[in-house]
Each structure stands twice: as structure tokens, then as C-alpha cells.
Write a protein that holds these residues in place. Structure first.
Motif, PDB file in Angstrom:
ATOM      1  N   GLN A  32       0.817  -1.212   0.000  1.00 56.15           N
ATOM      2  CA  GLN A  32       0.000   0.000   0.000  1.00 56.15           C
ATOM      3  C   GLN A  32       0.852   1.263   0.000  1.00 56.15           C
ATOM      4  OE1 GLN A  32      -2.684  -0.452   3.302  1.00 56.15           O
ATOM      5  NE2 GLN A  32      -3.715  -2.203   2.366  1.00 56.15           N
ATOM      6  N   THR A  33       2.022   1.197   0.619  1.00 56.20           N
ATOM      7  CA  THR A  33       2.907   2.361   0.672  1.00 56.20           C
ATOM      8  C   THR A  33       3.621   2.585  -0.656  1.00 56.20           C
ATOM      9  OG1 THR A  33       3.293   2.059   3.033  1.00 56.20           O
ATOM     10  CG2 THR A  33       4.928   3.367   1.827  1.00 56.20           C
ATOM     11  N   TRP A  34       4.221   1.542  -1.190  1.00 53.33           N
ATOM     12  CA  TRP A  34       5.127   1.696  -2.329  1.00 53.33           C
ATOM     13  C   TRP A  34       4.482   1.553  -3.697  1.00 53.33           C
ATOM     14  CZ3 TRP A  34       9.265   4.207  -1.464  1.00 53.33           C
ATOM     15  CH2 TRP A  34       9.894   4.118  -0.226  1.00 53.33           C
ATOM     16  N   LEU A  35       3.497   0.696  -3.845  1.00 56.90           N
ATOM     17  CA  LEU A  35       2.947   0.439  -5.175  1.00 56.90           C
ATOM     18  C   LEU A  35       2.372   1.690  -5.839  1.00 56.90           C
ATOM     19  CD1 LEU A  35       2.689  -1.750  -7.276  1.00 56.90           C
ATOM     20  CD2 LEU A  35       0.493  -2.378  -6.263  1.00 56.90           C
ATOM     21  N   PRO A  36       1.591   2.511  -5.140  1.00 55.68           N
ATOM     22  CA  PRO A  36       1.095   3.734  -5.800  1.00 55.68           C
ATOM     23  C   PRO A  36       2.233   4.661  -6.255  1.00 55.68           C
ATOM     24  CG  PRO A  36      -0.141   3.303  -3.794  1.00 55.68           C
ATOM     25  CD  PRO A  36       1.019   2.346  -3.794  1.00 55.68           C
ATOM     26  N   LEU A  37       3.283   4.755  -5.463  1.00 55.07           N
ATOM     27  CA  LEU A  37       4.417   5.603  -5.850  1.00 55.07           C
ATOM     28  C   LEU A  37       5.144   5.041  -7.065  1.00 55.07           C
ATOM     29  CD1 LEU A  37       5.835   6.294  -2.279  1.00 55.07           C
ATOM     30  CD2 LEU A  37       4.658   7.921  -3.760  1.00 55.07           C
ATOM     31  N   LEU A  38       5.356   3.742  -7.076  1.00 54.85           N
ATOM     32  CA  LEU A  38       6.025   3.106  -8.206  1.00 54.85           C
ATOM     33  C   LEU A  38       5.199   3.249  -9.481  1.00 54.85           C
ATOM     34  CD1 LEU A  38       7.264  -0.127  -6.383  1.00 54.85           C
ATOM     35  CD2 LEU A  38       8.661   1.836  -7.078  1.00 54.85           C
ATOM     36  N   MET A  39       3.905   3.072  -9.351  1.00 53.32           N
ATOM     37  CA  MET A  39       3.020   3.216 -10.512  1.00 53.32           C
ATOM     38  C   MET A  39       3.026   4.655 -11.026  1.00 53.32           C
ATOM     39  SD  MET A  39      -0.114   0.756  -9.291  1.00 53.32           S
ATOM     40  CE  MET A  39      -1.230   1.370 -10.536  1.00 53.32           C
ATOM     41  N   ASP A  40       2.994   5.612 -10.109  1.00 48.81           N
ATOM     42  CA  ASP A  40       2.999   7.018 -10.499  1.00 48.81           C
ATOM     43  C   ASP A  40       4.280   7.384 -11.247  1.00 48.81           C
ATOM     44  OD1 ASP A  40       1.784   9.634 -10.495  1.00 48.81           O
ATOM     45  OD2 ASP A  40       3.338  10.220  -9.057  1.00 48.81           O
ATOM     46  N   LEU A  41       5.387   6.761 -10.879  1.00 47.92           N
ATOM     47  CA  LEU A  41       6.663   7.015 -11.552  1.00 47.92           C
ATOM     48  C   LEU A  41       6.781   6.284 -12.886  1.00 47.92           C
ATOM     49  CD1 LEU A  41       9.089   6.785  -8.496  1.00 47.92           C
ATOM     50  CD2 LEU A  41       8.584   8.831  -9.861  1.00 47.92           C
ATOM     51  N   GLY A  42       5.872   5.352 -13.146  1.00 43.07           N
ATOM     52  CA  GLY A  42       5.959   4.581 -14.377  1.00 43.07           C
ATOM     53  C   GLY A  42       7.019   3.506 -14.329  1.00 43.07           C
ATOM     54  N   VAL A  43       7.285   2.984 -13.140  1.00 39.23           N
ATOM     55  CA  VAL A  43       8.303   1.951 -12.967  1.00 39.23           C
ATOM     56  C   VAL A  43       7.894   0.689 -13.717  1.00 39.23           C
ATOM     57  CG1 VAL A  43       9.342   0.427 -11.235  1.00 39.23           C
ATOM     58  CG2 VAL A  43       9.155   2.873 -10.795  1.00 39.23           C
ATOM     59  N   ASN A  44       8.858   0.084 -14.403  1.00 38.46           N
ATOM     60  CA  ASN A  44       8.590  -1.125 -15.170  1.00 38.46           C
ATOM     61  C   ASN A  44       9.170  -2.371 -14.532  1.00 38.46           C
ATOM     62  OD1 ASN A  44       9.706  -3.027 -17.628  1.00 38.46           O
ATOM     63  ND2 ASN A  44       7.614  -2.305 -17.909  1.00 38.46           N
ATOM     64  N   TRP A  45      10.235  -2.240 -13.735  1.00 37.51           N
ATOM     65  CA  TRP A  45      10.832  -3.415 -13.100  1.00 37.51           C
ATOM     66  C   TRP A  45      11.311  -3.072 -11.701  1.00 37.51           C
ATOM     67  CZ3 TRP A  45      15.992  -2.554 -12.090  1.00 37.51           C
ATOM     68  CH2 TRP A  45      16.637  -1.600 -12.874  1.00 37.51           C
ATOM     69  N   LEU A  46      11.360  -4.108 -10.861  1.00 34.63           N
ATOM     70  CA  LEU A  46      11.733  -3.944  -9.466  1.00 34.63           C
ATOM     71  C   LEU A  46      12.537  -5.168  -9.030  1.00 34.63           C
ATOM     72  CD1 LEU A  46      11.168  -1.996  -7.057  1.00 34.63           C
ATOM     73  CD2 LEU A  46       9.232  -3.467  -6.477  1.00 34.63           C
ATOM     74  N   ILE A  47      13.758  -4.937  -8.570  1.00 40.33           N
ATOM     75  CA  ILE A  47      14.601  -6.040  -8.115  1.00 40.33           C
ATOM     76  C   ILE A  47      14.282  -6.338  -6.655  1.00 40.33           C
ATOM     77  CG2 ILE A  47      16.959  -6.822  -7.685  1.00 40.33           C
ATOM     78  CD1 ILE A  47      17.805  -5.235 -10.127  1.00 40.33           C
ATOM     79  N   LEU A  48      13.908  -7.599  -6.405  1.00 46.64           N
ATOM     80  CA  LEU A  48      13.492  -8.045  -5.079  1.00 46.64           C
ATOM     81  C   LEU A  48      14.406  -9.158  -4.605  1.00 46.64           C
ATOM     82  CD1 LEU A  48       9.701  -8.351  -5.923  1.00 46.64           C
ATOM     83  CD2 LEU A  48      10.832  -6.423  -4.805  1.00 46.64           C
ATOM     84  N   ARG A  49      14.906  -9.016  -3.402  1.00 48.38           N
ATOM     85  CA  ARG A  49      15.751 -10.049  -2.813  1.00 48.38           C
ATOM     86  C   ARG A  49      14.920 -11.177  -2.257  1.00 48.38           C
ATOM     87  NH1 ARG A  49      21.034  -7.962  -0.178  1.00 48.38           N
ATOM     88  NH2 ARG A  49      21.746  -7.261  -2.178  1.00 48.38           N
ATOM     89  N   SER A  50      15.408 -12.397  -2.455  1.00 45.48           N
ATOM     90  CA  SER A  50      14.730 -13.562  -1.907  1.00 45.48           C
ATOM     91  C   SER A  50      15.710 -14.397  -1.105  1.00 45.48           C
ATOM     92  CB  SER A  50      14.143 -14.421  -3.022  1.00 45.48           C
ATOM     93  OG  SER A  50      13.508 -15.568  -2.481  1.00 45.48           O
ATOM     94  N   GLU A  51      15.205 -14.940  -0.039  1.00 43.55           N
ATOM     95  CA  GLU A  51      15.966 -15.935   0.721  1.00 43.55           C
ATOM     96  C   GLU A  51      15.721 -17.291   0.083  1.00 43.55           C
ATOM     97  OE1 GLU A  51      14.651 -15.696   4.755  1.00 43.55           O
ATOM     98  OE2 GLU A  51      15.311 -13.617   4.970  1.00 43.55           O
ATOM     99  N   THR A  52      16.516 -18.275   0.453  1.00 37.73           N
ATOM    100  CA  THR A  52      16.294 -19.625  -0.075  1.00 37.73           C
ATOM    101  C   THR A  52      15.372 -20.434   0.825  1.00 37.73           C
ATOM    102  OG1 THR A  52      18.279 -20.422   1.044  1.00 37.73           O
ATOM    103  CG2 THR A  52      18.513 -19.719  -1.259  1.00 37.73           C
ATOM    104  N   CYS A  53      15.107 -19.937   2.026  1.00 40.62           N
ATOM    105  CA  CYS A  53      14.311 -20.710   2.977  1.00 40.62           C
ATOM    106  C   CYS A  53      12.856 -20.243   3.077  1.00 40.62           C
ATOM    107  CB  CYS A  53      14.966 -20.677   4.355  1.00 40.62           C
ATOM    108  SG  CYS A  53      15.180 -19.022   5.013  1.00 40.62           S
ATOM    109  N   ARG A  54      12.521 -19.108   2.448  1.00 42.91           N
ATOM    110  CA  ARG A  54      11.117 -18.677   2.441  1.00 42.91           C
ATOM    111  C   ARG A  54      10.878 -17.759   1.256  1.00 42.91           C
ATOM    112  NH1 ARG A  54      10.065 -13.613   6.376  1.00 42.91           N
ATOM    113  NH2 ARG A  54      12.182 -12.885   6.116  1.00 42.91           N
ATOM    114  N   ALA A  55       9.663 -17.826   0.770  1.00 44.05           N
ATOM    115  CA  ALA A  55       9.298 -17.096  -0.444  1.00 44.05           C
ATOM    116  C   ALA A  55       8.863 -15.665  -0.138  1.00 44.05           C
ATOM    117  CB  ALA A  55       8.159 -17.825  -1.150  1.00 44.05           C
ATOM    118  N   ILE A  56       9.058 -14.831  -1.125  1.00 41.52           N
ATOM    119  CA  ILE A  56       8.411 -13.522  -1.126  1.00 41.52           C
ATOM    120  C   ILE A  56       6.917 -13.819  -1.236  1.00 41.52           C
ATOM    121  CG2 ILE A  56       8.087 -11.398  -2.455  1.00 41.52           C
ATOM    122  CD1 ILE A  56      10.997 -11.865  -3.516  1.00 41.52           C
ATOM    123  N   PRO A  57       6.073 -13.178  -0.455  1.00 43.17           N
ATOM    124  CA  PRO A  57       4.644 -13.507  -0.504  1.00 43.17           C
ATOM    125  C   PRO A  57       4.038 -13.332  -1.894  1.00 43.17           C
ATOM    126  CG  PRO A  57       5.128 -12.169   1.423  1.00 43.17           C
ATOM    127  CD  PRO A  57       6.372 -12.181   0.583  1.00 43.17           C
TER     128      PRO A  57
END
Length: 189
Positions: A32-57
Motif C-alpha cells: 500500500q505504501t510503495w505500489l502507488p508511488l512506483l506506478m505514479d513514476l511509471g516503474v517497469n521493473w523492481l529487483i526483489l531479494r529472496s531468501e532460499t528458505c522462504r518465499a516472497i509472498p
């Protein structure tokens, strides 16, 4: 978050960010915090870190993909002690099903401090890197994703362009055409 490419056009496909350098900012509140800002900027990609023991939701990933933002999943694996491919395989399959097609394994393999001391001192560094990277890349292709060659340190302890050239030639020599056809290159500027 770091701005990667300056742009003034929304949805130019050139603007992306590295999200947090940890894996704890994937909550509903973060969406809710970041998605509206990213959309407003026209962001096309986002690098997300993942652990090997649990998934990004799943909700975090699907919220971004529905908004037209391509998640790039980054696993910063240990070159000295890589995890079992099967362990990461379940996550890769889930991520590709949830809309994340780009998966990166490792970071800066041309840097001495990314390897154990004994690993760096041995011959055929690029070949040993590929022995670690290719099983994960192949897994990504089989799951319907695109493996991302980890960004190399510009210059680096092992010259970056020489490392990349040797790696691409070795992938071709190893007859990994499916991986080579889907491979995405990344770079630090």
C-alpha cells in the motif's frame, strides 16, 4: 530504493529500482505504501531479494505484476556453499507461476571477496562459477522463466568483460542452448 535510469515518460520500460536490501519489506502495508508511488513514476521493473528458505509472498509479487511492474528475483547465493538446487527449485517454480519471470542467482562472481579464499585461488574460476550457476539457470528455464546472469563488478578482481566473454563461450561450448537463448544480462554501471 535507487533510481536506475532517468526518464520522464511513464511506462518507458527503462525505469526500475532495487527494492530494499533485506527481505522483510513484503507486507500488505509495504504494498500500500510503495505500489502507488512506483506506478505514479511509471516503474517497469523492481529487483526483489529472496531468501532460499522462504518465499516472497505471492500477494506482493502479483500486486506488482498486475500493476505492470516486472519483479526481478535476486538470490544472493554463497559461491562457497551453494544451496541444493531442489531447495531453490520450489521457490523458482512458485515465483514463475506468480508472474516473476526474471531470476538472478549470485552477485559479482568476478570479485575476489565473493569467493572463499581457497575457491578464488583455484584455476578455471569461470568454469567453476558456471558449475554453480547453470543448474539454477536450467531450472529457471524449465520453470518458464529467464535466468539473469549476475551483474559483474566493473573492472573487478577478474576483469568483467573477460569473465562475461569466457562465461558465454563456455555456456555455448557446454551446449546449454536453452539457457543461452533465455539468458538475460545484467550490469552495474
Amino acid at each position: 530504493m535507487e533510481k536506475s535510469f532517468p526518464t520522464h515518460q511513464k511506462n518507458s520500460k527503462r525505469l526500475g529500482f532495487h527494492y530494499y536490501q533485506d527481505t522483510v519489506h513484503y507486507t500488505e502495508r509495504d504494498i500500500q505504501t510503495w505500489l502507488p508511488l512506483l506506478m505514479d513514476l511509471g516503474v517497469n521493473w523492481l529487483i526483489l531479494r529472496s531468501e532460499t528458505c522462504r518465499a516472497i509472498p505471492e500477494t506482493f509479487l502479483t500486486s506488482n505484476t498486475r500493476a505492470g511492474i516486472n519483479p526481478v528475483i535476486q538470490f544472493q547465493l554463497d559461491l562457497g556453499q551453494p544451496p541444493k538446487v531442489e531447495l531453490v527449485g520450489q521457490l523458482v517454480e512458485a515465483y514463475t507461476q506468480w508472474g516473476a519471470k526474471y531470476i538472478q542467482f549470485y552477485d559479482r562472481p568476478n570479485q575476489r571477496d565473493c569467493w572463499p579464499v581457497s575457491g578464488w585461488a583455484q584455476e578455471d574460476l569461470v568454469e567453476r562459477f558456471l558449475d554453480r550457476f547453470l543448474p539454477f539457470a536450467d531450472l529457471t528455464v524449465k520453470a518458464g522463466g529467464a535466468p539473469v546472469m549476475p551483474a559483474l563488478e566493473p573492472g573487478g578482481s577478474f576483469w568483467d568483460t573477460a569473465f562475461l566473454r569466457s562465461a558465454l563461450e563456455a555456456i555455448d561450448r557446454r551446449k546449454q542452448s536453452e539457457v543461452l537463448d533465455k539468458l538475460v544480462l545484467s550490469a552495474y554501471g
